[in-house]
Scaffold this motif. Sequence first.
Motif, PDB file in Angstrom:
ATOM      1  N   VAL A  42      40.115  42.820  40.701  1.00  0.00           N
ATOM      2  CA  VAL A  42      39.529  42.628  39.375  1.00  0.00           C
ATOM      3  C   VAL A  42      38.296  43.523  39.219  1.00  0.00           C
ATOM      4  CG1 VAL A  42      38.407  40.984  37.822  1.00  0.00           C
ATOM      5  CG2 VAL A  42      40.416  40.286  39.146  1.00  0.00           C
ATOM      6  N   GLU A  43      37.491  43.621  40.265  1.00  0.00           N
ATOM      7  CA  GLU A  43      36.296  44.469  40.218  1.00  0.00           C
ATOM      8  C   GLU A  43      36.656  45.925  39.936  1.00  0.00           C
ATOM      9  OE1 GLU A  43      33.366  41.975  43.283  1.00  0.00           O
ATOM     10  OE2 GLU A  43      34.366  43.802  43.932  1.00  0.00           O
ATOM     11  N   SER A  44      37.750  46.400  40.533  1.00  0.00           N
ATOM     12  CA  SER A  44      38.151  47.789  40.305  1.00  0.00           C
ATOM     13  C   SER A  44      38.553  48.001  38.843  1.00  0.00           C
ATOM     14  CB  SER A  44      39.305  48.171  41.237  1.00  0.00           C
ATOM     15  OG  SER A  44      40.491  47.453  40.912  1.00  0.00           O
ATOM     16  N   ILE A  45      39.199  47.011  38.252  1.00  0.00           N
ATOM     17  CA  ILE A  45      39.573  47.107  36.841  1.00  0.00           C
ATOM     18  C   ILE A  45      38.333  47.112  35.966  1.00  0.00           C
ATOM     19  CG2 ILE A  45      40.684  45.872  34.933  1.00  0.00           C
ATOM     20  CD1 ILE A  45      42.804  44.942  36.908  1.00  0.00           C
ATOM     21  N   LEU A  46      37.362  46.253  36.296  1.00  0.00           N
ATOM     22  CA  LEU A  46      36.119  46.200  35.518  1.00  0.00           C
ATOM     23  C   LEU A  46      35.369  47.521  35.615  1.00  0.00           C
ATOM     24  CD1 LEU A  46      34.723  42.615  36.283  1.00  0.00           C
ATOM     25  CD2 LEU A  46      36.238  43.360  34.446  1.00  0.00           C
TER      26      LEU A  46
ATOM     27  N   VAL B  75      41.489  40.506  29.774  1.00  0.00           N
ATOM     28  CA  VAL B  75      42.118  39.252  30.185  1.00  0.00           C
ATOM     29  C   VAL B  75      43.566  39.444  30.611  1.00  0.00           C
ATOM     30  CG1 VAL B  75      42.742  36.928  29.429  1.00  0.00           C
ATOM     31  CG2 VAL B  75      40.564  37.929  28.717  1.00  0.00           C
ATOM     32  N   HIS B  76      44.321  40.261  29.894  1.00  0.00           N
ATOM     33  CA  HIS B  76      45.735  40.440  30.231  1.00  0.00           C
ATOM     34  C   HIS B  76      45.894  40.987  31.653  1.00  0.00           C
ATOM     35  CE1 HIS B  76      49.988  41.302  29.800  1.00  0.00           C
ATOM     36  NE2 HIS B  76      49.758  42.533  30.207  1.00  0.00           N
ATOM     37  N   CYS B  77      45.090  41.977  32.009  1.00  0.00           N
ATOM     38  CA  CYS B  77      45.173  42.569  33.347  1.00  0.00           C
ATOM     39  C   CYS B  77      44.768  41.567  34.423  1.00  0.00           C
ATOM     40  CB  CYS B  77      44.287  43.809  33.439  1.00  0.00           C
ATOM     41  SG  CYS B  77      44.797  45.178  32.383  1.00  0.00           S
ATOM     42  N   VAL B  78      43.678  40.831  34.148  1.00  0.00           N
ATOM     43  CA  VAL B  78      43.197  39.850  35.120  1.00  0.00           C
ATOM     44  C   VAL B  78      44.223  38.728  35.285  1.00  0.00           C
ATOM     45  CG1 VAL B  78      41.380  38.183  35.637  1.00  0.00           C
ATOM     46  CG2 VAL B  78      40.795  40.389  34.624  1.00  0.00           C
ATOM     47  N   GLN B  79      44.818  38.285  34.187  1.00  0.00           N
ATOM     48  CA  GLN B  79      45.837  37.239  34.256  1.00  0.00           C
ATOM     49  C   GLN B  79      47.035  37.701  35.077  1.00  0.00           C
ATOM     50  OE1 GLN B  79      45.645  33.981  32.388  1.00  0.00           O
ATOM     51  NE2 GLN B  79      47.096  33.619  34.055  1.00  0.00           N
ATOM     52  N   THR B  80      47.405  38.973  34.935  1.00  0.00           N
ATOM     53  CA  THR B  80      48.539  39.514  35.688  1.00  0.00           C
ATOM     54  C   THR B  80      48.249  39.492  37.184  1.00  0.00           C
ATOM     55  OG1 THR B  80      49.176  40.958  33.845  1.00  0.00           O
ATOM     56  CG2 THR B  80      49.994  41.541  36.031  1.00  0.00           C
TER      57      THR B  80
ATOM     58  N   VAL C 139      33.167  37.839  41.701  1.00  0.00           N
ATOM     59  CA  VAL C 139      33.622  39.072  41.068  1.00  0.00           C
ATOM     60  C   VAL C 139      32.388  39.766  40.506  1.00  0.00           C
ATOM     61  CG1 VAL C 139      35.026  40.093  39.243  1.00  0.00           C
ATOM     62  CG2 VAL C 139      35.851  38.068  40.464  1.00  0.00           C
ATOM     63  N   GLN C 140      32.172  41.017  40.886  1.00  0.00           N
ATOM     64  CA  GLN C 140      30.998  41.752  40.429  1.00  0.00           C
ATOM     65  C   GLN C 140      31.394  42.939  39.569  1.00  0.00           C
ATOM     66  OE1 GLN C 140      28.383  42.786  43.673  1.00  0.00           O
ATOM     67  NE2 GLN C 140      27.891  40.652  44.092  1.00  0.00           N
ATOM     68  N   SER C 141      30.485  43.308  38.687  1.00  0.00           N
ATOM     69  CA  SER C 141      30.661  44.491  37.853  1.00  0.00           C
ATOM     70  C   SER C 141      29.378  45.301  37.911  1.00  0.00           C
ATOM     71  CB  SER C 141      30.982  44.091  36.411  1.00  0.00           C
ATOM     72  OG  SER C 141      31.102  45.228  35.575  1.00  0.00           O
ATOM     73  N   ASN C 142      29.459  46.484  38.480  1.00  0.00           N
ATOM     74  CA  ASN C 142      28.274  47.333  38.656  1.00  0.00           C
ATOM     75  C   ASN C 142      27.153  46.609  39.397  1.00  0.00           C
ATOM     76  OD1 ASN C 142      29.398  49.571  37.257  1.00  0.00           O
ATOM     77  ND2 ASN C 142      28.868  48.622  35.297  1.00  0.00           N
TER      78      ASN C 142
ATOM     79  N   TRP D 154      42.805  36.101  50.624  1.00  0.00           N
ATOM     80  CA  TRP D 154      43.514  36.335  49.364  1.00  0.00           C
ATOM     81  C   TRP D 154      42.547  36.387  48.188  1.00  0.00           C
ATOM     82  CZ3 TRP D 154      47.392  31.812  50.517  1.00  0.00           C
ATOM     83  CH2 TRP D 154      48.293  32.232  51.499  1.00  0.00           C
ATOM     84  N   ALA D 155      41.630  35.415  48.147  1.00  0.00           N
ATOM     85  CA  ALA D 155      40.701  35.323  47.020  1.00  0.00           C
ATOM     86  C   ALA D 155      39.812  36.555  46.931  1.00  0.00           C
ATOM     87  CB  ALA D 155      39.850  34.061  47.147  1.00  0.00           C
ATOM     88  N   TYR D 156      39.286  37.008  48.073  1.00  0.00           N
ATOM     89  CA  TYR D 156      38.369  38.148  48.052  1.00  0.00           C
ATOM     90  C   TYR D 156      39.098  39.443  47.719  1.00  0.00           C
ATOM     91  CZ  TYR D 156      34.242  35.578  49.465  1.00  0.00           C
ATOM     92  OH  TYR D 156      33.161  34.726  49.473  1.00  0.00           O
TER      93      TYR D 156
END
Length: 240
Positions: free
Chosen positions: A216-220, A69-74, A148-151, A208-210
């Motif tokens: 976020v996907e790269s962080i996940l 959450v902290h990273c995504v919030q940033t 936002v996708q993860s794997n 911007w949104a994409y």
Amino acid sequence: MTNLLTARQVQEILKVDRITIYRMLQDGRLKGVKVGSQWRFTAQEVERLLSGDHSLEVIPSDSSTLFPVHCVQTIQDLLSGVSTMSAIVLDANGEPVTRWSAQMELSRLVTATDSGLEEYHNAFQAFAALPDKAFVCPAGLSAVAAPVQSNGVLAGWFLVGQVFTEPIDKLLTANLSARYGIAVNALEAAAGEVALVTREQWKQMEGWAYKAAQAVESILGERTNFMQRLQKIADLTQVG
């Protein structure tokens, strides 16, 4: 007759935010009754939470485990700071992962009411059940919705912008006032601060949104790889 507490009163007693109250209702930690469109709670129920073995900390959901959450919030706050647009991240079930960044005053006025907050909560869940490229909130504001996708699996949505895409309906503020009990003059002033965007500006918001969703996907992805490496180490060090 038993005196019933409002959601706001319970929030103040438990020292949690409003979203947490609705999450506690949803997962069964908190019991309440609905009076009209608003939740009410007995003092005994709140005392049970305060004195019992039930932790008041938010129980991690799949989304809180998945999203750092902290990273995504940033990332979200940075996007809002540069674009001056509102933003929030939802999980795949429509639960907010982050807190609002640059929430528009019109939206804030609505979510400051018990019924308004509940309607936002329901609107997020309804959107997640039947997603689209845009999300229209109970205050009548539109936001771009980037998945936002993860794997390769849908993990949530990055919502950007609380704007008008068409000239404001003169009845909007009157309807909101009647629905949520908010002063019309406050709603009119807040509505006057909302941007009316062109089709080209909407396309820019989509970009911007994409891009933010991809960040976020790269962080996940990195988080998943890290957890997999930890699991391998744990498997290797297990005593047979």
